[in-house]
Scaffold this active site. Structure first.
Site, PDB file in Angstrom:
ATOM      1  N   THR A  75       0.831  -1.203   0.000  1.00 55.12           N
ATOM      2  CA  THR A  75       0.000   0.000   0.000  1.00 55.12           C
ATOM      3  C   THR A  75       0.867   1.255   0.000  1.00 55.12           C
ATOM      4  OG1 THR A  75      -1.766  -1.163   1.165  1.00 55.12           O
ATOM      5  CG2 THR A  75      -1.788   1.242   1.300  1.00 55.12           C
ATOM      6  N   SER A 212       5.083  -6.447  -2.485  1.00 48.56           N
ATOM      7  CA  SER A 212       4.791  -6.625  -1.065  1.00 48.56           C
ATOM      8  C   SER A 212       5.221  -8.027  -0.645  1.00 48.56           C
ATOM      9  CB  SER A 212       3.292  -6.437  -0.817  1.00 48.56           C
ATOM     10  OG  SER A 212       2.999  -6.737   0.536  1.00 48.56           O
ATOM     11  N   HIS A 214       4.548 -10.040   1.920  1.00 48.85           N
ATOM     12  CA  HIS A 214       3.651 -11.056   2.494  1.00 48.85           C
ATOM     13  C   HIS A 214       2.784 -11.763   1.455  1.00 48.85           C
ATOM     14  CE1 HIS A 214      -0.453  -9.142   2.732  1.00 48.85           C
ATOM     15  NE2 HIS A 214       0.247  -8.026   2.632  1.00 48.85           N
ATOM     16  N   CYS A 338      -9.918  -6.432   1.841  1.00 47.54           N
ATOM     17  CA  CYS A 338     -10.147  -5.035   2.184  1.00 47.54           C
ATOM     18  C   CYS A 338     -11.596  -4.642   1.951  1.00 47.54           C
ATOM     19  CB  CYS A 338      -9.246  -4.133   1.357  1.00 47.54           C
ATOM     20  SG  CYS A 338      -7.690  -4.903   0.965  1.00 47.54           S
TER      21      CYS A 338
HETATM   22  C1  PLP Z   1      -2.297  -7.042  -1.154  1.00 51.08           C
HETATM   23  C2  PLP Z   1      -2.242  -6.067  -2.264  1.00 51.08           C
HETATM   24  C3  PLP Z   1      -1.817  -4.735  -2.056  1.00 51.08           C
HETATM   25  C4  PLP Z   1      -1.505  -4.190  -0.690  1.00 51.08           C
HETATM   26  O1  PLP Z   1      -0.313  -4.707  -0.162  1.00 51.08           O
HETATM   27  P1  PLP Z   1      -0.088  -4.599   1.444  1.00 51.08           P
HETATM   28  O2  PLP Z   1       1.339  -5.014   1.623  1.00 51.08           O
HETATM   29  O3  PLP Z   1      -1.057  -5.543   2.062  1.00 51.08           O
HETATM   30  O4  PLP Z   1      -0.316  -3.186   1.818  1.00 51.08           O
HETATM   31  C5  PLP Z   1      -1.732  -3.899  -3.142  1.00 51.08           C
HETATM   32  N1  PLP Z   1      -2.043  -4.328  -4.368  1.00 51.08           N
HETATM   33  C6  PLP Z   1      -2.460  -5.584  -4.626  1.00 51.08           C
HETATM   34  C7  PLP Z   1      -2.765  -6.001  -6.011  1.00 51.08           C
HETATM   35  C8  PLP Z   1      -2.573  -6.491  -3.578  1.00 51.08           C
HETATM   36  O5  PLP Z   1      -2.996  -7.734  -3.828  1.00 51.08           O
END
Ligand code: PLP
Length: 402
Positions: A75, A212, A214, A338
């Site tokens: 994010t 990201s 995770h 979300c």
């Molecule tokens: C999960 C996700 C995010 C956000 O990532 P976070 O590390 O959870 O803030 C942004 N874009 C996409 C496409 C995602 O799947």
């Protein structure tokens, strides 16, 4: 938590793998220095940080490790790509192009930028969930400074024609350069694709790319942003001189080291693992389609992430189905984590033209490293009677007998 539950929500998050955890361990104990300190404690942390930067740069084919900036999450990377580029380039234009199926981290940020005087064009997608590169071309104006189109969608798994869009933007930038005008910058949110399909920032023609940890079996709370050398950008966070003055704040060295280890591993295993997941998803998809009436698969049949399956079950609520399956030990999702908790149909399915009653009945299964054939067999055995029971309770179903 039910220990026997089957996890089919890998697009929401993934468990930390043993290898990145092992790589992180020293940085959570002995190697605790601040990577900005000059002494030996700082130098050890700095070494871990810079090795991780090199590894992440290699995984996305960046030209220089310095093009990778570590952030606090995907994010934050998306926010930085949009706000920091838009603000730094405002003198030469105020127009941003994005798509209607972006993650909220991009969509809500673009919407927010309207309050700072930016104009935002939100491109439609076709019924398969794809943005048309020609639509991007048609919407580029002299005032356009940024295009942000995701690499693959988190809800339906549809892969976007990012390299084609990159070529269109490169063509526009060639004629702008000849006229002595500033460039259109191109950002892609690759949070769902890293470790699943190849990422090559040069071949894709992107200036910025979000990651990201995770989402690829790394730790939560760490992300990265690729920023092509020479890109005019201003920091989002002000303070110390960390991350080449672009992201103030003492680096989460352990998290960053874990992110790099997880990404290297995912990329190395990418081909074999995605082939395995594709076979499992096809089994799930075919099994659902052949055993349950009035179901539809959402998203492009081929240009889709191997492990993602979004299905609409007509005449029932996705949320009721999700809860019923949870009681049977199956953890899926109604779309994005979300968006849950709201009863609004998914913005992604709406943008694809899925009628509200089908969008409400959508369920996303996202498969990952822990998914086995036995899990899929269990879902295929459990799902039809659950759907049948819910439909029998639905007034809509009685009016529409198959
Ligand atoms: C999960 C996700 C995010 C956000 O990532 P976070 O590390 O959870 O803030 C942004 N874009 C996409 C496409 C995602 O799947």
């Amino acid at each position: 938590m039910n220990k026997k539950s089957i996890y089919l929500d890998y697009n929401a998050t993934t468990p930390l793998r043993a290898e990145p955890l092992d790589a992180m361990r020293p940085y959570l104990s002995d190697v605790f220095g601040n990577a900005s300190s000059m002494h030996v404690f700082g130098q050890q942390a700095r070494k871990g940080l810079e090795d991780a930067r090199q590894a992440v740069a290699r995984c996305v084919n960046a030209q220089k490790p310095g093009e990778i900036i570590f952030t606090g999450c995907g994010t934050e990377s998306d926010n930085m790509a949009i706000k920091s580029v838009a603000r730094a380039n405002k003198a030469r234009g105020n127009h941003i192009i994005t798509s209607s199926i972006e993650h909220h981290a991009v969509l809500a940020t673009c919407e927010y930028m309207r309050s700072e005087g930016f104009q935002v064009t939100v491109l439609p997608v076709d019924s398969s969930g794809r943005v048309s590169p020609l639509e991007v071309k048609r919407n580029i104006q002299p005032s356009t400074i940024l295009v942000s189109i995701m690499h693959a969608n988190n809800e339906v798994g549809v892969i976007q024609p990012v390299a084609e869009i990159g070529k269109i933007i490169a063509g526009e930038n060639d004629s702008r350069a000849a006229a002595g005008r500033g460039q259109v910058l191109f950002h892609t949110d690759a949070v769902q694709t890293a470790g699943k399909i190849p990422i090559d920032v040069q071949a894709m023609g992107v200036d910025l790319l979000s990651l990201s940890a995770h989402k690829f079996y790394g730790p939560k709370g760490v992300g990265a942003l690729y920023i092509k050398r020479g890109t005019v950008i201003e920091p989002l966070l002000h303070g110390g001189h960390h991350e080449a003055n672009l992201r103030a704040g003492t680096e989460n060295v352990a998290g960053i080291v874990g992110m790099a280890a997880a990404l290297e591993l995912a990329v190395a295993e990418q081909q074999a693992e995605q082939a395995r997941l594709l076979a499992l998803r096809q089994k799930l998809e075919n099994g659902i389609m052949s055993s349950i009436p009035s179901v539809y698969v959402n998203g492009h049949s081929l240009e889709r992430l191997a492990g993602t399956l979004s299905v609409s079950f007509e005449f029932i609520e996705g949320e009721s189905l999700l809860l019923s399956l949870d009681l049977k030990g199956i953890a899926a999702s109604t779309g994005s984590a979300c968006a849950s908790g709201t009863s609004e149909p998914s913005h992604v399915l709406s943008a694809m033209g899925v009628p509200p009653e089908c969008a409400q009945g959508a369920l996303r299964f996202s498969l990952g490293r822990g998914t086995t054939e036995k899990d899929i067999d269990y879902v295929l055995e459990t799902l039809p009677p659950v759907v049948d029971r819910l439909r029998r309770m639905s007034p809509l179903w009685k009016q529409n007998p198959v």
